[in-house]
Design an enzyme around this catalytic site. Sequence first.
Site, short mmCIF file in Angstrom:
data_model
loop_
_atom_site.label_atom_id
_atom_site.label_comp_id
_atom_site.label_asym_id
_atom_site.label_seq_id
_atom_site.Cartn_x
_atom_site.Cartn_y
_atom_site.Cartn_z
N SER A 139 51.66 -43.63 -5.38
CA SER A 139 52.03 -42.94 -4.13
C SER A 139 52.83 -43.91 -3.27
CB SER A 139 50.76 -42.54 -3.39
OG SER A 139 51.05 -42.14 -2.07
N TYR A 152 42.68 -45.10 0.43
CA TYR A 152 43.58 -44.31 -0.41
C TYR A 152 44.80 -45.14 -0.79
CZ TYR A 152 46.80 -40.84 -2.18
OH TYR A 152 47.69 -40.16 -2.98
P1 NDP Z 1 45.82 -31.55 -6.14
O1 NDP Z 1 44.65 -31.64 -5.22
O2 NDP Z 1 46.62 -30.31 -6.17
O3 NDP Z 1 45.35 -31.87 -7.64
C1 NDP Z 1 44.45 -32.88 -7.94
C2 NDP Z 1 43.91 -32.67 -9.35
O4 NDP Z 1 43.02 -33.75 -9.63
C3 NDP Z 1 43.15 -31.38 -9.51
O5 NDP Z 1 43.48 -30.78 -10.74
C4 NDP Z 1 41.69 -31.83 -9.52
O6 NDP Z 1 40.95 -30.97 -10.37
C5 NDP Z 1 41.82 -33.20 -10.14
N1 NDP Z 1 40.69 -34.07 -9.81
C6 NDP Z 1 40.33 -34.57 -8.61
N2 NDP Z 1 39.22 -35.29 -8.70
C7 NDP Z 1 38.85 -35.26 -10.02
C8 NDP Z 1 37.78 -35.80 -10.76
N3 NDP Z 1 36.83 -36.55 -10.18
N4 NDP Z 1 37.73 -35.56 -12.09
C9 NDP Z 1 38.68 -34.81 -12.69
N5 NDP Z 1 39.71 -34.27 -12.04
C10 NDP Z 1 39.79 -34.49 -10.72
O7 NDP Z 1 46.73 -32.80 -5.78
P2 NDP Z 1 48.16 -33.29 -6.34
O8 NDP Z 1 48.56 -32.54 -7.52
O9 NDP Z 1 49.09 -33.34 -5.18
O10 NDP Z 1 47.78 -34.80 -6.69
C11 NDP Z 1 47.84 -35.31 -8.00
C12 NDP Z 1 47.94 -36.82 -7.91
O11 NDP Z 1 49.14 -37.17 -7.20
C13 NDP Z 1 46.80 -37.51 -7.17
O12 NDP Z 1 46.49 -38.70 -7.86
C14 NDP Z 1 47.39 -37.82 -5.80
O13 NDP Z 1 46.79 -38.94 -5.21
C15 NDP Z 1 48.83 -38.09 -6.16
N6 NDP Z 1 49.80 -37.90 -5.09
C16 NDP Z 1 49.86 -36.75 -4.35
C17 NDP Z 1 50.80 -36.62 -3.35
C18 NDP Z 1 50.88 -35.41 -2.47
O14 NDP Z 1 51.42 -35.51 -1.35
N7 NDP Z 1 50.42 -34.25 -2.90
C19 NDP Z 1 51.78 -37.67 -3.08
C20 NDP Z 1 51.61 -38.84 -3.89
C21 NDP Z 1 50.68 -38.94 -4.87
P3 NDP Z 1 39.44 -30.49 -10.13
O15 NDP Z 1 39.22 -30.39 -8.66
O16 NDP Z 1 39.38 -29.17 -10.85
O17 NDP Z 1 38.61 -31.53 -10.79
C1 8X3 Z 2 50.12 -38.87 -0.80
C2 8X3 Z 2 51.32 -39.21 0.01
O1 8X3 Z 2 52.10 -40.01 2.29
O2 8X3 Z 2 50.12 -38.59 2.21
O3 8X3 Z 2 49.93 -39.86 -1.76
O4 8X3 Z 2 50.00 -40.89 1.50
S1 8X3 Z 2 50.85 -39.71 1.57
#
Ligand code: NDP
Ligand code: 8X3
Length: 252
Positions: A139, A152
Amino acid sequence: MSDTLFITGATSGFGEACARRFADAGWKLVLTGRRAERLNALVEELSKQTEVHGLVVDVRDRKGMEDAIASLPPSFATLRGLINNAGLAVGTDPAPKCSLDDWETMVDTNIKGLLTTTNLLLPRLIAHGRGAGIINLGSIAGNYPYPGSHVYGGSKAFVKQFSLNLRCDLQGTGVRVTNIEPGLCESEFSLVRFGGDQARYDATYAGAEPIQPQDIADTIFWVMNTPAHVNINRLELMPVSQTWAGFAIERG
Ligand code: NDP
Ligand code: 8X3
């Protein structure tokens, strides 16, 4: 034989978009997540296009992960790709107001869950060899500080450095490693972070034209399909609307 991809956290956001993107291209998939109903529905849907195996498992549960991976059919013995995507942020309160439980949830998921998955799947990626790739979801929070990011952002900085270090140790195996570092993206990530507060979710994205999960899936698909002699080390993406704030100065 089709290439096989393992995605953690495929029940929403980036993981789900990647599952659809790679299924469209005919890749075989292993999809994971905790929400069984969503995962099963996605597996059923994508099974019409390709071979898909669903594992309902929490990445924080080491034994559960070991058993789930050991249960994979022989046709999934080697992996061309792993997307370490499962992750979350809990809250945006300043550090002194945070609970240790929330901090541990982020460390256990974003760091330890990613390590468990990587450690257990490395043999299958190395067995594929040249052209295989690990994509870790870092991120911008791992690159730049901002208030309320504390653990985070710290967890994503770990993911960045681990990705670079892992590359060193995979030299000679043909397995590539890439850290994807997105900024503001519209997904359930913000609902999770804000404890389900829809108004805060709406305010976060209002008028900002954030990156969409499909943009991330297209980027990851491109990274995974670069020529086998090319390694994209790190790739940082932001929406055009997002830049940086200045330094904060307390005045007496
Ligand atoms: P979502 O919340 O849409 O998806 C997160 C996914 O992770 C879900 O499928 C959830 O599934 C799964 N998950 C969470 N905790 C667990 C666990 N303990 N075990 C198994 N699965 C888990 O978020 P995003 O798609 O946006 O995020 C995906 C990744 O990208 C993350 O690592 C996030 O930190 C990163 N990210 C996101 C950004 C954003 O702004 N959206 C920006 C930068 C990075 P379930 O709940 O069914 O287990
Ligand atoms: C998620 C992006 O800017 O909310 O990883 O930290 S930010």
